[in-house]
Design a protein around this motif. Structure first.
Motif, PDB file in Angstrom:
ATOM      1  N   TYR A 224       0.835  -1.328  -0.074  1.00 21.18           N
ATOM      2  CA  TYR A 224       0.255  -0.090  -0.039  1.00 21.18           C
ATOM      3  C   TYR A 224       0.618   1.294  -0.093  1.00 21.18           C
ATOM      4  O   TYR A 224       1.329   1.501   1.198  1.00 21.18           O
ATOM      5  CB  TYR A 224      -0.828   0.378   1.409  1.00 21.18           C
ATOM      6  N   ARG A 505     -12.127   6.765   9.627  1.00 19.04           N
ATOM      7  CA  ARG A 505     -11.428   5.962  10.801  1.00 19.04           C
ATOM      8  C   ARG A 505     -10.115   5.685  10.269  1.00 19.04           C
ATOM      9  O   ARG A 505      -9.349   5.453  10.557  1.00 19.04           O
ATOM     10  CB  ARG A 505     -12.554   4.480   9.355  1.00 19.04           C
ATOM     11  N   LEU A 509      -8.208   6.464  13.166  1.00 16.30           N
ATOM     12  CA  LEU A 509      -6.440   5.137  13.084  1.00 16.30           C
ATOM     13  C   LEU A 509      -5.082   5.763  13.753  1.00 16.30           C
ATOM     14  O   LEU A 509      -4.626   5.605  14.499  1.00 16.30           O
ATOM     15  CB  LEU A 509      -6.367   4.439  11.998  1.00 16.30           C
TER      16      LEU A 509
ATOM     17  N   ARG B 505      -2.760  -2.318   9.455  1.00 18.14           N
ATOM     18  CA  ARG B 505      -3.735  -1.730  10.188  1.00 18.14           C
ATOM     19  C   ARG B 505      -4.723  -1.872   9.236  1.00 18.14           C
ATOM     20  O   ARG B 505      -6.084  -1.542   9.400  1.00 18.14           O
ATOM     21  CB  ARG B 505      -3.022  -0.792  10.897  1.00 18.14           C
ATOM     22  N   ILE B 506      -4.289  -0.687   8.069  1.00 20.71           N
ATOM     23  CA  ILE B 506      -5.186  -0.422   7.076  1.00 20.71           C
ATOM     24  C   ILE B 506      -6.251  -1.940   6.332  1.00 20.71           C
ATOM     25  O   ILE B 506      -6.695  -1.356   6.781  1.00 20.71           O
ATOM     26  CB  ILE B 506      -4.495   0.275   5.994  1.00 20.71           C
ATOM     27  N   LYS B 507      -5.128  -2.510   6.417  1.00 18.19           N
ATOM     28  CA  LYS B 507      -6.255  -3.956   5.757  1.00 18.19           C
ATOM     29  C   LYS B 507      -7.176  -4.316   6.555  1.00 18.19           C
ATOM     30  O   LYS B 507      -8.098  -4.464   6.616  1.00 18.19           O
ATOM     31  CB  LYS B 507      -4.438  -5.027   5.782  1.00 18.19           C
ATOM     32  N   LEU B 509      -8.525  -2.592   8.883  1.00 21.59           N
ATOM     33  CA  LEU B 509      -9.363  -1.641   9.430  1.00 21.59           C
ATOM     34  C   LEU B 509     -10.512  -1.597   7.884  1.00 21.59           C
ATOM     35  O   LEU B 509     -11.406  -1.729   8.275  1.00 21.59           O
ATOM     36  CB  LEU B 509      -9.217  -0.047   8.824  1.00 21.59           C
TER      37      LEU B 509
END
Lengths: 523, 523
Positions: A224, A505, A509, B505-507, B509
């Motif tokens: 990502y 969100r 985070l 964390r993105i995953k 989320l």
């Protein structure tokens, strides 16, 4: 978020209405915090009205207020770290203590994103001014986020590179602020957005962690692309401390031409034709409607065309080319314009071409003026760039910086004018002009409503009308200025609930305590 | 993740070692699920070995296995929805039921990202092939994610636009897969990455929600640019169903020249000079070392230069220009190359220029050959593009697709060769050649180690040596192929722990149940 050249000298007062601080309460900076900051920073990097620093309030004025003097904070403390480590330690402390932080670059924004709403701590990046590396082969420059945009441009010039963005505020704005606000500006048509040209970032996250994604790679497909989130986040997800960016090879020459069009409908066919013909040397395609042109001339921005040429024109287009050698640009452009232009004069070199320029069966333009010197080049730009100032001299301007499909530019201006007419407001003592101008090439329309005075009636006629109009085109309520504190309430006109929910969100985070630039971007 | 032209015909078997499925257990597709899918989709859109569909296993083979026949899944069911709504309903059901999903585009990837690891449900986008809109003024095209890249190119051609990316796999790969894998390819130097040219996306999130960010705006500064996360996420955060992308004006002509350089060290000064001189018309700058060139010639890829020219050359560079009219390109290029070239021949037109080409005091090149026809143009490209095939004919290739600073290309090849020599492996019955070639303009080096056979000794000498080398340059272990299932274990060589933690964390989320393409990108 930053001022493009001459954009918005003065904004309507009504925009201040949404100043209520909707975030949870944060702790104010105390003398105990100052003591901690003195362990992290040298004394020269701390401004605070608190003891033992006791800076006079006036010395914090330039940090607490924006350059338009529209947004006013009441921060007691400004910290000016010189290194990423210092930033990290400050942020870690503030996160633990629940102190809100406003990251501040050159403070040249237009939407109040860089000044406190209340008494947040101001973290100014102005002391972080090192150029960390430059590779003249790839054109990749890595710099501290506090580097002034113009300083970077000057650094690159001897290497025959330019920064991929340019703004009117370049003498004050900082590259970190540019990236944080995803600044658009004058080179976007040619070099694309910062999402493409920023290759890496170093960011201090809201808990003080340093996220090092400061690579100097053009290609990296390893998961990502997290750094993209910080581009345009306006400092709400973390503080950008370093930027890796791809500079562009300096064009060897630039030229421009001002064209007069008999009717508005010709703008799009002309744009298409110019784009097709000039291809990669086209660097700007700006349009100006008749009234905007006349206002610019009226208020002393010079003139490009004679009265007769202007008389038959409904609007004007400024085309700029960059790249290659000057002779080449002109030669290619002139060859290609021969189907477009009836008259293209001012130079002996071009005389031989004039006959061929008359050949077009259905000319899209009435006339055109080609710059023949750097002075003339600047003179043509001055007309376009002077509109904002001219508008502000003419009256009180309601200004909308919107992105809508290029094909809908005229309709948007017409519908807005019709809306005001239907409300009986299109009269000399209410709304004097509805003008459109801007970056056709970017789909960015500056829609200006020039009134005798700001009045509740006009505002009620315009809002939410304009925002709804923008939404109906799936457009953007902010093409390049950002959201800041000014437009948080209007965000739903551009972003749907799902998008806003995801934004919230993401914010939670990265910044669960909400300390990072509270009240900006998201309400 | 997609095959660039002729890249990696065959990959070493060793790469399969990390196939262990490290995700939590998911539920298999059952007949109950099939019944539900039959409510969502027409029968023709469902392939399943389960009753009542009972498709023969062989008919699922093209979906369960990648085109290299290296990665093998055991999915019972392939769904081929035609609309975003169908995708959404399928995903919602799978999320509730805990069924893992592999989104699949053209299945042309090189790292196993698009095929199941076990028995995940395959959601093929191949039936979503509508072009939703195209604006010939702005060049913005909006299309279903299943549109074949080549089909989009063909659609745009009559409008004088081209897609901003081009790949060898263009006849099979889909735009949604291109975006999901952030495909690089042959036009990146000129048109930049998809992070810049993708303007909007429509994505079905792992809970079935449709995220509509399918705008057609070049500028939109209204908060976090969420869509960027899906570019290069390889389908692990959601399924891209629609893409809005900025097409580029079609260049009116392309030309190329093959240059022979006396020494490797000249590549960088030459690149700098070419970049400075050609500026915006430079569209490719590919380099090929001497051994790679010889292998290409040996294995029938034709030749550009005569033996004498090759004899004195340490490496070669292929320069491509695009844009403007042909006469202009050649004229400008030749004028500018006069300081670079000693010989530039093959055309009567150029004879007059040859004398001036001899003038350089310290020539960076020995010789050069300019293409004079489309056939010759293709012939020069064939040498560069034929290297991969030649390498595979020569022996077993260990291939590394890495991004490192351009200035370190030679060093990386040399160090790798030295590493093998120090292990006593640089001999005819072990490692025959260490060759370097690739996209200098993009910083993308294809480092190939050609061996007589794949052996544990060679692999141990190369890994983690090469990955560590890449890490030492702050480089990328995957310039354009992605991570997929093949390189998840090597991710830490490019991404630091903080970055990987944020990715996780993105995953979590977006996909708390982890159903979306499990085991890909992140271990």
């Amino acid at each position: 978020m930053f001022a493009a050249r001459n954009v918005v000298r003065r904004l309507p007062q009504r925009s201040i209405r949404r100043w209520a601080h909707t975030q949870p309460t944060f702790n104010p900076v105390t003398e105990q915090d100052i003591a901690r900051f003195q362990q992290i920073l040298p004394a020269s990097s701390i401004l605070s009205t608190l003891a033992p620093i006791s800076t006079p309030v006036a010395e914090l004025s330039n940090f607490n207020n924006d350059w338009m003097n529209k947004y006013h904070g009441k921060s007691t403390t400004v910290l000016r770290p010189c290194t990423t480590k210092e930033v990290s330690e400050i942020v870690r402390w503030c996160n633990e203590r629940g102190i809100a932080i406003v990251p501040q670059g050159g403070n040249t924004g237009l939407v109040g994103g860089g000044v406190p709403i209340k008494d947040e701590l101001i973290l100014s990046l102005g002391n972080m001014t090192k150029i960390r590396s430059f590779d003249p082969v790839s054109g990749i420059i890595v710099a501290d986020s506090g580097c002034i945009l113009e300083a970077l441009s000057e650094y690159l010039a001897p290497h025959n590179y330019i920064m991929p963005l340019d703004l009117g505020a370049k003498g004050s704005c900082q590259i970190g602020g540019n990236v944080s606000t995803n600044a658009g500006g004058l080179r976007l048509l040619r070099y694309g957005s910062l999402h493409g040209s920023v290759l890496g970032l170093e960011v201090v996250l809201p808990d003080g962690t340093v996220l090092d994604q400061l690579t100097t790679l053009r290609k990296d497909n390893t998961g990502y692309d997290i750094k993209q989130l910080f581009i345009g986040a306006e400092g709400t997800l973390g503080i950008i401390t370093g930027v890796s960016i791809l500079a562009a090879p300096a064009p060897q020459a630039s030229s421009n031409v001002m064209l007069a069009l008999p009717k508005y409908e010709n703008v799009l066919p002309l744009f298409r034709e110019v784009k097709r013909q000039l291809s990669e040397i086209l660097s700007a395609f700006e349009f100006i409607d008749r009234r905007a042109y006349e206002l610019a001339v009226k208020h002393g921005q010079g003139r490009a065309l004679n009265d007769e040429d202007v008389e038959g024109a409904e609007c004007f287009v400024l085309v700029e080319t960059s790249g290659g050698k000057r002779e080449h640009d002109e030669e290619v452009r002139l060859k290609r314009f021969r189907l477009l232009c009836n008259i293209l004069t001012r130079t002996q070199k071009l005389n031989g071409l004039l006959e061929s320029l008359m050949e077009a069966d259905e000319p899209l333009i009435n006339t055109g003026v080609l710059s023949q010197s750097p002075a003339q080049f600047s003179q043509l730009w001055a007309i376009r760039e002077g509109i904002t100032e001219a508008v502000s001299k003419e009256g009180k301007a309601y200004k909308y910086d919107i992105s809508i499909p290029v094909a809908s530019f005229k309709e948007a201006v017409d519908k807005t004018r019709e809306q005001l007419r239907s409300k009986g407001l299109l009269r000399d003592d209410a709304v004097k002009h509805v003008v459109g101008y801007g970056h056709v090439g970017d789909g960015n329309l500056h829609l200006n409503v020039v009134a005798a005075a700001y009045t509740p009636e006009i505002e009620a006629a315009l809002e939410p009308f304009v925002y709804e109009l923008v939404a109906s085109y799936k457009g953007s309520i902010s093409a390049e200025h950002g959201i800041g504190v000014m437009k948080t309430h209007a965000l739903p006109y551009t972003k749907n609930p799902t998008s806003i929910e995801i934004m919230k969100r993401i914010k939670a985070l990265f910044d669960p305590k909400g300390i990072m630039n509270p009240g900006k971007v998201l309400e």
